[in-house]
Design a protein around this motif. Structure first.
Motif, PDB file in Angstrom:
ATOM      1  N   PRO A  54      -5.517 -22.758  35.475  1.00  0.00           N
ATOM      2  CA  PRO A  54      -6.288 -23.958  35.136  1.00  0.00           C
ATOM      3  C   PRO A  54      -7.454 -23.662  34.215  1.00  0.00           C
ATOM      4  O   PRO A  54      -7.806 -22.493  33.974  1.00  0.00           O
ATOM      5  CB  PRO A  54      -6.784 -24.444  36.513  1.00  0.00           C
ATOM      6  CG  PRO A  54      -6.785 -23.216  37.366  1.00  0.00           C
ATOM      7  CD  PRO A  54      -5.636 -22.394  36.897  1.00  0.00           C
ATOM      8  N   GLU A  55      -8.043 -24.715  33.711  1.00  0.00           N
ATOM      9  CA  GLU A  55      -9.204 -24.605  32.828  1.00  0.00           C
ATOM     10  C   GLU A  55     -10.292 -23.761  33.492  1.00  0.00           C
ATOM     11  O   GLU A  55     -10.630 -23.955  34.647  1.00  0.00           O
ATOM     12  CB  GLU A  55      -9.757 -26.001  32.523  1.00  0.00           C
ATOM     13  CG  GLU A  55     -11.023 -26.010  31.688  1.00  0.00           C
ATOM     14  CD  GLU A  55     -11.654 -27.390  31.600  1.00  0.00           C
ATOM     15  OE1 GLU A  55     -12.754 -27.484  31.021  1.00  0.00           O
ATOM     16  OE2 GLU A  55     -11.058 -28.347  32.110  1.00  0.00           O
ATOM     17  N   GLY A  56     -10.823 -22.808  32.730  1.00  0.00           N
ATOM     18  CA  GLY A  56     -11.931 -22.008  33.230  1.00  0.00           C
ATOM     19  C   GLY A  56     -11.558 -20.907  34.190  1.00  0.00           C
ATOM     20  O   GLY A  56     -12.435 -20.266  34.772  1.00  0.00           O
ATOM     21  N   SER A  57     -10.275 -20.633  34.355  1.00  0.00           N
ATOM     22  CA  SER A  57      -9.867 -19.655  35.373  1.00  0.00           C
ATOM     23  C   SER A  57     -10.001 -18.213  34.917  1.00  0.00           C
ATOM     24  O   SER A  57      -9.720 -17.293  35.689  1.00  0.00           O
ATOM     25  CB  SER A  57      -8.417 -19.922  35.797  1.00  0.00           C
ATOM     26  OG  SER A  57      -7.539 -19.865  34.683  1.00  0.00           O
ATOM     27  N   GLY A  58     -10.415 -17.994  33.687  1.00  0.00           N
ATOM     28  CA  GLY A  58     -10.634 -16.637  33.202  1.00  0.00           C
ATOM     29  C   GLY A  58      -9.592 -16.140  32.233  1.00  0.00           C
ATOM     30  O   GLY A  58      -9.590 -14.957  31.860  1.00  0.00           O
TER      31      GLY A  58
END
Length: 225
Positions: A54-58
């Motif tokens: 997901p968005e922002g998961s690294g």
């Protein structure tokens, strides 16, 4: 006599540096498999690998770590064109960022995957969903994508989630204490994107109001959000 109204400060949106080095990557069960993939290069099971999460998961952070190790260039998936493929792959390694369900040149990606195989180059693709969810018109590309090994980043556990809140604050040079971290960790959706948005909200409000970041301020903001 009318009471004087204290004017609010204007909050200017300034860029803040987010470290994408290996030392600043927060490890946890959610990203252990993805980090192991990056660290195991060049002993990959396939020349083309895909990180999904997901968005922002690294994903971008991991891609940056790998690019540093492999001397890889980087391109956004939507910007990849067939004519640009040879140059993009010139170093023998390439990051293709944010491959969406739609919005990329199928022929360019197919050309890239063919050339990577011919030149024995490495490609690391990042996407929010695995390729099986894509609606791809080119049958050969669809087959190639579904054969690409996928490593999935999972939602953060409690320890990683708290650490993310602290890191996002540190990236903004925002002072935060344990009561605020605990309050946010139990009040917002447990996702990377939600943690980033909450910290951005706190930072902006603290600047506008001229107040320190406290549990009380966090409670006000989340109540009104």
């Amino acid at each position: 006599m009318a009471a004087r109204v204290q004017p609010r400060q204007l909050a200017f949106v300034l860029p803040h540096a987010e470290s994408l080095s290996r030392d600043n990557f927060l490890e946890g069960p959610a990203n252990a498999a993805a980090l192991a993939l990056v660290d195991s290069w060049p002993d990959w099971p396939n020349r083309v690998m895909l990180l999904a999460g997901p968005e922002g998961s690294g994903k971008s952070h991991l891609a940056a770590i790998w690019a540093e190790q492999a001397g890889a260039r980087s391109t956004a998936a939507h910007a990849l064109t067939a004519t640009a493929v040879p140059g993009a792959l010139a170093t023998g390694a390439l990051v293709v960022e944010d491959l969406n369900v739609a919005g990329f040149d199928e022929r360019a990606l197919f050309h890239l995957m063919n050339l990577a195989r011919e030149d024995q180059a490495f490609v690391l693709i990042t996407a929010r969903v695995p390729p099986a969810a894509f609606q791809v018109e080119l049958r050969d590309l669809r087959s190639r994508l579904r054969a690409v090994p996928v490593v999935t980043l999972l939602p953060p556990d409690d320890q990683l989630f708290r650490a993310l809140i602290v890191k996002f604050c540190a990236d903004r040079q925002l002072s935060i204490d344990e009561p605020v971290v605990s309050y946010l960790a139990t009040r917002i959706e447990r996702s990377f994107a939600a943690a980033r948005r909450a910290v951005e909200l706190l930072d902006t409000a603290a600047l506008q109001l001229g107040r320190p970041v406290t549990r009380a301020l966090a409670a006000e903001l989340l109540r009104d959000a």
